[in-house]
Design a protein around this motif. Structure first.
Motif, PDB file in Angstrom:
ATOM      1  N   PHE A  24       0.908  -1.195  -0.090  1.00  0.00           N
ATOM      2  CA  PHE A  24      -0.109  -0.041   0.234  1.00  0.00           C
ATOM      3  C   PHE A  24       0.907   1.236   0.090  1.00  0.00           C
ATOM      4  CE2 PHE A  24      -3.222  -2.913   1.167  1.00  0.00           C
ATOM      5  CZ  PHE A  24      -4.232  -2.452   0.891  1.00  0.00           C
ATOM      6  N   ALA A  68      -6.292  -6.113   2.107  1.00  0.00           N
ATOM      7  CA  ALA A  68      -5.576  -7.084   1.504  1.00  0.00           C
ATOM      8  C   ALA A  68      -4.562  -6.531   0.707  1.00  0.00           C
ATOM      9  CB  ALA A  68      -6.652  -7.975   0.785  1.00  0.00           C
ATOM     10  N   GLY A  69      -3.349  -7.277   0.625  1.00  0.00           N
ATOM     11  CA  GLY A  69      -2.306  -6.781  -0.204  1.00  0.00           C
ATOM     12  C   GLY A  69      -1.331  -7.938  -0.679  1.00  0.00           C
ATOM     13  N   VAL A  70      -1.031  -7.900  -2.056  1.00  0.00           N
ATOM     14  CA  VAL A  70      -0.276  -8.858  -2.650  1.00  0.00           C
ATOM     15  C   VAL A  70       1.177  -8.022  -3.093  1.00  0.00           C
ATOM     16  CG1 VAL A  70      -0.068 -10.682  -4.335  1.00  0.00           C
ATOM     17  CG2 VAL A  70      -2.148 -10.182  -3.201  1.00  0.00           C
ATOM     18  N   ARG A  75       1.563 -10.844  -7.989  1.00  0.00           N
ATOM     19  CA  ARG A  75       0.096 -10.381  -8.616  1.00  0.00           C
ATOM     20  C   ARG A  75      -0.145 -11.303  -9.815  1.00  0.00           C
ATOM     21  NH1 ARG A  75       0.956  -4.062  -7.064  1.00  0.00           N
ATOM     22  NH2 ARG A  75       0.922  -4.505  -4.961  1.00  0.00           N
ATOM     23  N   GLY A  76      -1.580 -11.104 -10.011  1.00  0.00           N
ATOM     24  CA  GLY A  76      -1.874 -11.969 -11.340  1.00  0.00           C
ATOM     25  C   GLY A  76      -2.132 -13.289 -11.091  1.00  0.00           C
ATOM     26  N   GLN A  77      -2.101 -14.024 -10.061  1.00  0.00           N
ATOM     27  CA  GLN A  77      -2.067 -15.289  -9.674  1.00  0.00           C
ATOM     28  C   GLN A  77      -3.303 -15.484  -8.824  1.00  0.00           C
ATOM     29  OE1 GLN A  77       1.658 -17.401  -8.443  1.00  0.00           O
ATOM     30  NE2 GLN A  77       2.722 -15.487  -8.783  1.00  0.00           N
ATOM     31  N   GLY A  78      -4.171 -14.706  -8.952  1.00  0.00           N
ATOM     32  CA  GLY A  78      -5.359 -15.339  -8.028  1.00  0.00           C
ATOM     33  C   GLY A  78      -5.622 -15.037  -6.543  1.00  0.00           C
ATOM     34  N   LEU A  79      -4.439 -14.538  -6.142  1.00  0.00           N
ATOM     35  CA  LEU A  79      -4.288 -14.495  -4.646  1.00  0.00           C
ATOM     36  C   LEU A  79      -5.377 -13.459  -3.916  1.00  0.00           C
ATOM     37  CD1 LEU A  79      -0.652 -14.475  -3.523  1.00  0.00           C
ATOM     38  CD2 LEU A  79      -2.425 -16.058  -2.912  1.00  0.00           C
ATOM     39  N   GLN A  80      -5.846 -12.520  -4.265  1.00  0.00           N
ATOM     40  CA  GLN A  80      -6.879 -11.742  -3.928  1.00  0.00           C
ATOM     41  C   GLN A  80      -8.270 -12.294  -3.685  1.00  0.00           C
ATOM     42  OE1 GLN A  80      -7.905  -8.033  -5.810  1.00  0.00           O
ATOM     43  NE2 GLN A  80      -8.268  -7.014  -3.637  1.00  0.00           N
ATOM     44  N   ASN A 107      -9.770   0.986  -8.244  1.00  0.00           N
ATOM     45  CA  ASN A 107      -9.158  -0.031  -7.943  1.00  0.00           C
ATOM     46  C   ASN A 107      -9.758  -1.280  -8.603  1.00  0.00           C
ATOM     47  OD1 ASN A 107      -7.660  -2.386  -7.101  1.00  0.00           O
ATOM     48  ND2 ASN A 107      -7.324  -1.552  -5.025  1.00  0.00           N
ATOM     49  N   ASN A 113     -12.286  -8.686  -8.678  1.00  0.00           N
ATOM     50  CA  ASN A 113     -12.449 -10.008  -7.773  1.00  0.00           C
ATOM     51  C   ASN A 113     -13.508  -9.831  -6.871  1.00  0.00           C
ATOM     52  OD1 ASN A 113     -10.076 -11.159  -8.776  1.00  0.00           O
ATOM     53  ND2 ASN A 113      -8.617  -9.882  -7.808  1.00  0.00           N
ATOM     54  N   ARG A 116     -16.231 -10.984  -9.186  1.00  0.00           N
ATOM     55  CA  ARG A 116     -16.149 -12.736  -9.340  1.00  0.00           C
ATOM     56  C   ARG A 116     -16.453 -13.547  -8.316  1.00  0.00           C
ATOM     57  NH1 ARG A 116     -10.627 -11.219 -11.289  1.00  0.00           N
ATOM     58  NH2 ARG A 116     -10.687 -11.688 -13.596  1.00  0.00           N
TER      59      ARG A 116
END
Ligand SMILES: CC(C)(COP(=O)(O)OP(=O)(O)OC[C@H]1O[C@@H](n2cnc3c(N)ncnc32)[C@H](O)[C@@H]1OP(=O)(O)O)[C@@H](O)C(=O)NCCC(=O)NCCS
Length: 141
Positions: A24, A68-70, A75-80, A107, A113, A116
């Motif tokens: 962040f 939440a933060g990655v 990023r881009g691997q669906g962690l959120q 955002n 997400n 989704r």
């Protein structure tokens, strides 16, 4: 393989603060690890993301996806989305019937997400986030 583990916020406050700083920067106040529940995503032994859930003050039995933060490297691997699901499962186990969140309007990744994961936009009785924040809700009964 990336694994998500529930952690004690106080015992992991240093790593959570570092993850918060790296994800962040100065765009949000540092998290308070003295309350709420925390999860950390580990790539092997390396922490690569975190999330927090607290009990909402909006209504009884409501959970709030607070932060939440990655790390950029992961990023881009669906962690959120995984962070949303793990917190929802936890909220259900606690007997909560609804979960809410808010995002900054720009955002797009976070909003997508939440869509989704089945969230809908709503207008809370009192807007607690930025003036342009978006508010999200999902029933989990
Ligand atoms: C928002 C955030 C949590 C998303 O986490 P994530 O686990 O990367 O989410 P996703 O895997 O769904 O990827 C998000 C988008 O970035 C895209 N992306 C792919 N590779 C990427 C990369 N290397 N770096 C950045 N984004 C990438 C994804 O394709 C996805 O786009 P899509 O929604 O159109 O499919 C993360 O970017 C972050 O920590 N940002 C800073 C803090 C923040 O904004 N937190 C959320 C506050 S509500």
């Amino acid at each position: 393989m990336i694994r998500i583990r529930k952690v004690d916020g106080q015992r992991h406050r240093r790593v959570l603060a570092d993850l918060h700083d790296e994800t962040f920067g100065d765009t949000a106040p540092q998290i308070d690890t003295s309350y709420g529940d925390f999860w950390i995503a580990y790539d092997e032994a390396t922490p690569v993301g975190f999330c927090q859930m607290v009990q909402s003050t909006l209504a009884p039995n409501v959970g709030y996806h607070k932060r939440a933060g990655v790390l950029a490297s992961h990023r881009g691997q669906g962690l959120q989305l995984r962070f949303l699901k793990v917190r929802e499962a936890y909220a259900k186990r606690r007997g909560w019937t609804r979960v809410i969140s808010d995002t900054a309007f720009h955002n797009i990744s976070s909003s997508n997400n939440l869509i989704r994961a089945g969230y809908r936009l709503f207008e809370p009785p009192l807007r607690w986030a930025f003036a342009t924040g978006l508010y999200w809700t999902k029933d989990i009964t």
